[in-house]
Design a protein around this motif. Structure first.
Motif, PDB file in Angstrom:
ATOM      1  N   ARG A 149       4.367  -2.546 -19.084  1.00  0.00           N
ATOM      2  CA  ARG A 149       4.047  -1.516 -19.772  1.00  0.00           C
ATOM      3  C   ARG A 149       3.283  -0.313 -19.211  1.00  0.00           C
ATOM      4  O   ARG A 149       3.192   0.830 -19.463  1.00  0.00           O
ATOM      5  CB  ARG A 149       3.471  -1.757 -21.175  1.00  0.00           C
ATOM      6  N   ARG A 150       2.602  -0.699 -18.072  1.00  0.00           N
ATOM      7  CA  ARG A 150       1.932   0.197 -17.259  1.00  0.00           C
ATOM      8  C   ARG A 150       1.781  -0.252 -16.130  1.00  0.00           C
ATOM      9  O   ARG A 150       1.635  -1.380 -15.565  1.00  0.00           O
ATOM     10  CB  ARG A 150       0.292   0.123 -17.864  1.00  0.00           C
ATOM     11  N   LEU A 151       2.089   0.603 -15.047  1.00  0.00           N
ATOM     12  CA  LEU A 151       2.257   0.251 -13.582  1.00  0.00           C
ATOM     13  C   LEU A 151       1.444   1.235 -12.803  1.00  0.00           C
ATOM     14  O   LEU A 151       1.900   2.438 -13.077  1.00  0.00           O
ATOM     15  CB  LEU A 151       3.630   0.150 -13.066  1.00  0.00           C
ATOM     16  N   GLU A 152       0.488   0.633 -11.700  1.00  0.00           N
ATOM     17  CA  GLU A 152       0.110   1.741 -10.779  1.00  0.00           C
ATOM     18  C   GLU A 152       0.315   1.416  -9.254  1.00  0.00           C
ATOM     19  O   GLU A 152       0.048   0.128  -8.892  1.00  0.00           O
ATOM     20  CB  GLU A 152      -1.613   1.803 -10.993  1.00  0.00           C
ATOM     21  N   PHE A 153       1.074   2.195  -8.516  1.00  0.00           N
ATOM     22  CA  PHE A 153       1.452   2.101  -7.104  1.00  0.00           C
ATOM     23  C   PHE A 153       0.807   3.068  -6.339  1.00  0.00           C
ATOM     24  O   PHE A 153       1.141   4.133  -6.665  1.00  0.00           O
ATOM     25  CB  PHE A 153       3.061   1.999  -7.325  1.00  0.00           C
ATOM     26  N   LYS A 154       0.100   2.530  -5.234  1.00  0.00           N
ATOM     27  CA  LYS A 154      -0.533   3.518  -4.405  1.00  0.00           C
ATOM     28  C   LYS A 154      -0.392   3.020  -3.186  1.00  0.00           C
ATOM     29  O   LYS A 154      -1.523   2.423  -2.319  1.00  0.00           O
ATOM     30  CB  LYS A 154      -2.092   3.695  -4.806  1.00  0.00           C
ATOM     31  N   PHE A 155       0.751   3.115  -2.431  1.00  0.00           N
ATOM     32  CA  PHE A 155       0.974   2.803  -1.069  1.00  0.00           C
ATOM     33  C   PHE A 155       1.945   3.775  -0.168  1.00  0.00           C
ATOM     34  O   PHE A 155       2.900   4.607  -1.090  1.00  0.00           O
ATOM     35  CB  PHE A 155       1.634   1.462  -1.068  1.00  0.00           C
ATOM     36  N   ASP A 156       1.795   3.872   0.929  1.00  0.00           N
ATOM     37  CA  ASP A 156       2.778   4.719   1.906  1.00  0.00           C
ATOM     38  C   ASP A 156       4.105   3.939   2.023  1.00  0.00           C
ATOM     39  O   ASP A 156       4.269   2.869   2.441  1.00  0.00           O
ATOM     40  CB  ASP A 156       1.993   4.892   3.219  1.00  0.00           C
ATOM     41  N   ILE A 157       5.284   4.613   1.734  1.00  0.00           N
ATOM     42  CA  ILE A 157       6.517   3.997   1.617  1.00  0.00           C
ATOM     43  C   ILE A 157       7.150   4.267   2.930  1.00  0.00           C
ATOM     44  O   ILE A 157       8.175   3.740   3.064  1.00  0.00           O
ATOM     45  CB  ILE A 157       7.484   4.669   0.628  1.00  0.00           C
ATOM     46  N   ARG A 177       5.245   2.684 -20.424  1.00  0.00           N
ATOM     47  CA  ARG A 177       4.714   3.759 -20.847  1.00  0.00           C
ATOM     48  C   ARG A 177       4.088   4.622 -19.928  1.00  0.00           C
ATOM     49  O   ARG A 177       4.020   5.980 -20.255  1.00  0.00           O
ATOM     50  CB  ARG A 177       4.077   3.605 -22.198  1.00  0.00           C
ATOM     51  N   TYR A 178       3.310   4.141 -19.004  1.00  0.00           N
ATOM     52  CA  TYR A 178       2.297   4.771 -18.281  1.00  0.00           C
ATOM     53  C   TYR A 178       2.730   4.433 -16.617  1.00  0.00           C
ATOM     54  O   TYR A 178       2.750   3.262 -16.395  1.00  0.00           O
ATOM     55  CB  TYR A 178       0.826   4.426 -18.439  1.00  0.00           C
ATOM     56  N   MET A 179       2.923   5.486 -15.754  1.00  0.00           N
ATOM     57  CA  MET A 179       3.065   5.023 -14.538  1.00  0.00           C
ATOM     58  C   MET A 179       2.277   5.876 -13.681  1.00  0.00           C
ATOM     59  O   MET A 179       2.806   7.243 -13.667  1.00  0.00           O
ATOM     60  CB  MET A 179       4.861   4.892 -14.056  1.00  0.00           C
ATOM     61  N   MET A 180       1.672   5.421 -12.770  1.00  0.00           N
ATOM     62  CA  MET A 180       1.197   6.274 -11.408  1.00  0.00           C
ATOM     63  C   MET A 180       1.923   5.931 -10.235  1.00  0.00           C
ATOM     64  O   MET A 180       1.886   4.641  -9.635  1.00  0.00           O
ATOM     65  CB  MET A 180      -0.335   5.843 -11.222  1.00  0.00           C
ATOM     66  N   PHE A 181       2.672   6.796  -9.482  1.00  0.00           N
ATOM     67  CA  PHE A 181       3.459   6.538  -8.534  1.00  0.00           C
ATOM     68  C   PHE A 181       2.840   7.509  -7.205  1.00  0.00           C
ATOM     69  O   PHE A 181       3.500   8.337  -6.878  1.00  0.00           O
ATOM     70  CB  PHE A 181       4.930   6.729  -8.770  1.00  0.00           C
ATOM     71  N   ASN A 182       1.913   6.885  -6.364  1.00  0.00           N
ATOM     72  CA  ASN A 182       1.682   7.730  -5.373  1.00  0.00           C
ATOM     73  C   ASN A 182       2.031   7.073  -4.093  1.00  0.00           C
ATOM     74  O   ASN A 182       1.663   5.986  -3.661  1.00  0.00           O
ATOM     75  CB  ASN A 182      -0.187   7.226  -5.152  1.00  0.00           C
ATOM     76  N   TRP A 183       3.222   7.598  -3.580  1.00  0.00           N
ATOM     77  CA  TRP A 183       3.961   7.069  -2.441  1.00  0.00           C
ATOM     78  C   TRP A 183       3.557   7.871  -1.121  1.00  0.00           C
ATOM     79  O   TRP A 183       4.228   7.392   0.113  1.00  0.00           O
ATOM     80  CB  TRP A 183       5.428   7.529  -2.681  1.00  0.00           C
ATOM     81  N   LYS A 188       8.380  14.288   6.290  1.00  0.00           N
ATOM     82  CA  LYS A 188       9.915  14.637   5.631  1.00  0.00           C
ATOM     83  C   LYS A 188      10.473  13.498   5.380  1.00  0.00           C
ATOM     84  O   LYS A 188      11.419  13.439   4.458  1.00  0.00           O
ATOM     85  CB  LYS A 188      10.579  15.688   6.642  1.00  0.00           C
ATOM     86  N   LEU A 189      10.712  12.471   6.488  1.00  0.00           N
ATOM     87  CA  LEU A 189      11.278  11.564   6.174  1.00  0.00           C
ATOM     88  C   LEU A 189      10.642  10.467   4.922  1.00  0.00           C
ATOM     89  O   LEU A 189      11.436   9.965   3.962  1.00  0.00           O
ATOM     90  CB  LEU A 189      11.371  10.346   7.220  1.00  0.00           C
ATOM     91  N   ARG A 190       9.395  10.612   4.679  1.00  0.00           N
ATOM     92  CA  ARG A 190       8.749   9.939   3.464  1.00  0.00           C
ATOM     93  C   ARG A 190       9.122  10.451   2.196  1.00  0.00           C
ATOM     94  O   ARG A 190       9.436   9.792   1.319  1.00  0.00           O
ATOM     95  CB  ARG A 190       7.265  10.092   3.702  1.00  0.00           C
ATOM     96  N   ALA A 191       9.482  11.859   2.146  1.00  0.00           N
ATOM     97  CA  ALA A 191       9.631  12.550   0.900  1.00  0.00           C
ATOM     98  C   ALA A 191      11.214  12.012   0.640  1.00  0.00           C
ATOM     99  O   ALA A 191      11.443  11.980  -0.325  1.00  0.00           O
ATOM    100  CB  ALA A 191       9.541  14.097   1.082  1.00  0.00           C
TER     101      ALA A 191
END
Length: 445
Positions: A187-195, A219-225, A251-254
């Motif tokens: 129901r809640r996910l936080e992701f902070k990693f370089d992809i 319901r809540y997601m923080m997606f810092n890629w 550019k490749l990351r995006a």
């Protein structure tokens, strides 16, 4: 009864009462051997299982004091039992151990622990290890919140941050494998990693989680890629990077984020809050975000330093989110004589924050339900341009005609007649945030 035994018993009870009074155990939950300051418990007036307070009130009351963390004892007696023990010798039946609580009570108590505390609690005994593998305890997933420093200092006094980061990666991937094994409903996910580059395997890890775990209840997601906050920037592979390599990798990351977000958006059918760096250069990315029809709170951070945002993509985004209530935009647009002035239109938006944007100037608004608005004036991001050559609309005129129900501008509560007259206090606020010719002082932007 012998008089000597009676006196000995009274003396023992008196000492025990003084011990309780000294450590204030009458109003707390702890055992006799836990009288130190490190064994603080919830008081009987705020413990959620024995009070009428809601869970939110309990969390709010204890968030003011960081020392009041939830600690569970196998033999935690109630206050009445402590008073009983003070008057007479306690028997084993006077205590109610944690192990005898119903399963629902155990799960409720353990749900207040953080992910790290749950992992440490699994080492207590086999029963706790089995209970803490219940999927419902892992509905809130914070993938990045692990300690970095774990390797002790070497004999020479040097600290190898690379070894610490290797341990950090092992923890993250081990936690992901644990989640894929128990398969919780997230129901809640936080992701902070370089992809990108995916040498650490974070993007592959997230793809595996998407395949093995249901994301449809999020319901809540923080997606810092964009970056990994725990990764030291002075590692060996960063020393050989050149400027053009950094721009190419951005550019490749995006691009990798756009590909993955296309699959992710299909699983976020009930999401209400989303926080992520957003790339406006791709129309496909805007379309994927427009699929999330249940979004109520949206935070779009910048993905690159300067990025031109077409007006059509802003319109497409706002028109595709029918129940959006709060929006925070961080857009760093290039400035100059040919800069764009934007229009925002939404029938549901109640809160708008553009205070982190640079070069983002509003031309007009159509926000009939807007109640709060935040804006700030930042230094110029482009070539030096005389203010006489620019025609930046005044924020007061934009809000007066486009947000008639506005009540709060930054931290200033507007008066009832603010649309008819710009009173002195409002004028001072506009001088600090507006970039028009009237309120911007100085000869150059």
């Amino acid at each position: 009864m012998d008089v000597r035994k009676l006196r000995t018993r009274k003396h023992r009870i008196k000492l025990h009462r003084e011990k309780l009074r000294k450590h204030s155990l009458v109003d707390s939950y702890c055992t006799d051997d836990e009288v130190g300051p490190s064994s603080r418990r919830y008081s009987h007036t705020t413990f959620p299982l024995f009070s009428n307070l809601s869970d939110d009130e309990v969390i709010l009351s204890h968030s003011k004091d960081e020392g009041n963390r939830l600690k569970v004892s196998h033999s935690a007696p109630s206050c009445q039992l402590l008073l009983l023990q003070a008057t007479e010798e306690a028997t084993p039946n006077d205590f109610f151990p944690f192990i005898h609580l119903p399963m629902d009570c155990k799960l409720k108590i353990l749900s207040y622990l953080s992910s790290i505390e749950k992992g440490l609690s699994m080492r207590v005994c086999k029963e706790w290890c089995q209970i803490l593998q219940t999927p419902s305890l892992w509905s809130n997933i914070i993938l990045w919140d692990f300690p970095l420093t774990c390797v002790p200092y070497s004999k020479g006094g040097n600290h190898n941050s690379g070894d610490c980061y290797s341990c950090y990666k092992k923890r993250v991937h081990g936690f992901a494998c644990f989640l894929m094994r128990i398969r919780p409903v997230v129901r809640r996910l936080e992701f902070k990693f370089d992809i990108y580059p995916d040498t650490d395997g974070y993007l592959a890890m997230l793809k595996n989680l998407l395949c093995c775990i249901s994301f449809r209840e999020i319901r809540y997601m923080m997606f810092n890629w964009k970056d990994t906050p725990a990764r030291p920037f002075w590692l060996e592979d960063f020393k050989k990077c050149r400027c053009q390599d950094v721009l190419y990798s951005c550019k490749l990351r995006a691009r990798h984020c756009i590909w993955f977000f296309e699959d992710l958006s299909k699983h976020l059918g009930k999401i209400e809050t989303l926080i992520l760096p957003f790339d406006w250069s791709s129309l496909k990315n805007v379309e994927n975000l427009g699929r999330l029809k249940t979004l109520r709170n949206l935070v779009l951070e910048k993905s690159s330093v300067f990025q031109s945002v077409p007006q059509s993509r802003l319109d497409k985004l706002l028109s595709g989110l029918p129940v959006l209530r709060q929006l925070m935009l961080e857009i760093w647009a290039p400035c100059g004589a040919t800069m764009h002035k934007y229009e925002l239109s939404s029938e549901s938006l109640e809160f708008l924050d553009v205070s982190q944007s640079r070069g983002f100037y509003l031309k007009s608004l159509h926000l009939p339900l807007l109640r709060r608005f935040r804006v700030a004036r930042h230094p110029w991001n482009g070539p030096l341009v005389f203010s006489a050559r620019l025609n930046i609309p005044c924020i007061y005129d934009v809000l007066r005609f486009g947000a008639p129900n506005l009540i709060l501008l930054n931290d200033h509560y507007l008066e009832e007649n603010w649309k008819d007259i710009c009173y002195p206090r409002l004028e001072d606020v506009l001088k600090s945030v507006c970039s028009c010719r009237k309120h911007k002082t100085g000869w150059m932007m």
